[in-house]
Scaffold this motif. Structure first.
Motif, PDB file in Angstrom:
ATOM      1  N   VAL A 179       5.161  50.598 138.106  1.00 21.01           N
ATOM      2  CA  VAL A 179       4.708  49.761 136.990  1.00 21.01           C
ATOM      3  C   VAL A 179       4.080  50.630 135.904  1.00 21.01           C
ATOM      4  CG1 VAL A 179       3.055  47.973 136.319  1.00 21.01           C
ATOM      5  CG2 VAL A 179       4.419  47.687 138.380  1.00 21.01           C
ATOM      6  N   LEU A 180       3.266  51.600 136.314  1.00 18.29           N
ATOM      7  CA  LEU A 180       2.631  52.489 135.349  1.00 18.29           C
ATOM      8  C   LEU A 180       3.664  53.328 134.596  1.00 18.29           C
ATOM      9  CD1 LEU A 180      -0.059  53.535 134.239  1.00 18.29           C
ATOM     10  CD2 LEU A 180      -0.034  55.257 136.036  1.00 18.29           C
ATOM     11  N   SER A 181       4.663  53.837 135.307  1.00 21.43           N
ATOM     12  CA  SER A 181       5.686  54.634 134.631  1.00 21.43           C
ATOM     13  C   SER A 181       6.544  53.758 133.712  1.00 21.43           C
ATOM     14  CB  SER A 181       6.554  55.391 135.632  1.00 21.43           C
ATOM     15  OG  SER A 181       7.344  54.519 136.377  1.00 21.43           O
ATOM     16  N   SER A 182       6.723  52.489 134.053  1.00 16.83           N
ATOM     17  CA  SER A 182       7.436  51.577 133.149  1.00 16.83           C
ATOM     18  C   SER A 182       6.653  51.387 131.857  1.00 16.83           C
ATOM     19  CB  SER A 182       7.649  50.220 133.806  1.00 16.83           C
ATOM     20  OG  SER A 182       8.545  50.325 134.851  1.00 16.83           O
ATOM     21  N   VAL A 198       8.450  62.386 129.505  1.00 15.62           N
ATOM     22  CA  VAL A 198       8.511  63.283 130.668  1.00 15.62           C
ATOM     23  C   VAL A 198       7.624  62.758 131.786  1.00 15.62           C
ATOM     24  CG1 VAL A 198       7.955  65.607 131.466  1.00 15.62           C
ATOM     25  CG2 VAL A 198       9.104  65.294 129.280  1.00 15.62           C
ATOM     26  N   LEU A 199       6.407  62.348 131.454  1.00 15.95           N
ATOM     27  CA  LEU A 199       5.490  61.829 132.475  1.00 15.95           C
ATOM     28  C   LEU A 199       6.022  60.542 133.107  1.00 15.95           C
ATOM     29  CD1 LEU A 199       2.031  62.451 130.776  1.00 15.95           C
ATOM     30  CD2 LEU A 199       3.060  63.712 132.668  1.00 15.95           C
ATOM     31  N   LEU A 240       8.387  59.953 141.536  1.00 11.84           N
ATOM     32  CA  LEU A 240       7.401  59.756 142.606  1.00 11.84           C
ATOM     33  C   LEU A 240       7.519  58.359 143.214  1.00 11.84           C
ATOM     34  CD1 LEU A 240       4.258  61.436 141.008  1.00 11.84           C
ATOM     35  CD2 LEU A 240       5.673  62.312 142.878  1.00 11.84           C
ATOM     36  N   ALA A 241       7.719  57.359 142.369  1.00 18.07           N
ATOM     37  CA  ALA A 241       7.824  55.987 142.868  1.00 18.07           C
ATOM     38  C   ALA A 241       9.035  55.830 143.778  1.00 18.07           C
ATOM     39  CB  ALA A 241       7.901  55.009 141.699  1.00 18.07           C
ATOM     40  N   PRO A 250      13.995  47.447 139.721  1.00 15.07           N
ATOM     41  CA  PRO A 250      13.733  46.301 138.830  1.00 15.07           C
ATOM     42  C   PRO A 250      12.456  46.450 138.014  1.00 15.07           C
ATOM     43  CG  PRO A 250      14.291  45.528 141.021  1.00 15.07           C
ATOM     44  CD  PRO A 250      14.128  47.006 141.115  1.00 15.07           C
ATOM     45  N   LEU A 251      11.489  47.199 138.528  1.00 15.82           N
ATOM     46  CA  LEU A 251      10.252  47.374 137.774  1.00 15.82           C
ATOM     47  C   LEU A 251      10.464  48.214 136.525  1.00 15.82           C
ATOM     48  CD1 LEU A 251       7.718  47.843 140.693  1.00 15.82           C
ATOM     49  CD2 LEU A 251       8.004  45.862 139.218  1.00 15.82           C
ATOM     50  N   GLY A 252      11.557  48.978 136.478  1.00 20.25           N
ATOM     51  CA  GLY A 252      11.880  49.732 135.269  1.00 20.25           C
ATOM     52  C   GLY A 252      12.174  48.832 134.087  1.00 20.25           C
TER      53      GLY A 252
END
Length: 194
Positions: free
Chosen positions: A21-24, A62-63, A70-71, A82-84
């Motif tokens: 979720v954070l990376s999305s 990049v992050l 990692l996810a 799907p969270l993407g």
């Protein structure tokens, strides 16, 4: 959805989903930050490569991808992928806040559909199976469901080419995704039940 304790523990699963979720969110913010940097550079009459905001957007990209990596290592792909899609509403809301862009009715509908689609896919996600050998991978790629998916992807590509001149782009993508999913999901379930 039940998961094997061997496959992932509860802590790594929840950590993987939180990272997804954070990376999305980070991925959704990248284009907004880059566009803001480009607009600032245009106002000043310099190259966008000199703008810190543009570089922060690139670094965020990049992050975000490292976070996705990692996810995927901590949670099943059927839950992370799907969270993407949540990057779409995150980016849209951030663009309306940071860039003062107006989010029209179709944009709001797209955000709602992205969230609803992600929720539906996560709720109905199948238990993932790990592939441990090349032979097992070849066997799974020859599965009738995988073959049918390849067939529908080819048909979707030809649908895009035929309709590109007469329909708006968003309409083509929405229609083709609906067609593929309406045919693929029920037929794949029939094949698996036999």
């Amino acid at each position: 959805m039940t998961l094997d304790p061997k496959e992932s523990t509860g802590n790594s699963l929840s950590a993987g989903l939180c990272i997804a979720v954070l990376s999305s969110f980070v991925n959704g913010s990248t284009f907004v930050l880059q566009k803001k940097g480009i607009l600032q550079a245009q106002k000043r009459g310099v190259s966008y490569l000199t703008e810190c905001v543009w570089w922060s957007g690139t670094l965020a990209m990049v992050l975000g991808q490292v976070g996705n990596f990692l996810a995927y290592n901590m949670a099943p792909a059927a839950l992370v992928t799907p969270l993407g899609a949540l990057g779409v509403p995150f980016g849209s809301l951030l663009a309306s806040y940071m860039l003062q862009e107006n989010l029209n009715v179709l944009g709001k509908l797209g955000c709602v559909l992205s969230c609803a689609g992600a929720a539906v896919l996560i709720i109905h996600a199948p238990k993932s199976e790990n592939v441990s050998s090349r032979m097992e991978l070849e066997e799974k790629l020859g599965d009738p469901g995988a073959l049918q998916f390849k067939y529908h992807c080819k048909n979707t590509q030809s649908f895009h080419r035929r309709c590109a001149q007469c329909l708006p782009r968003g309409m083509i993508q929405t229609t083709s995704c609906a067609i593929v999913m309406s045919e693929l999901v029920p037929s794949h379930r029939r094949i698996r039940c036999k």
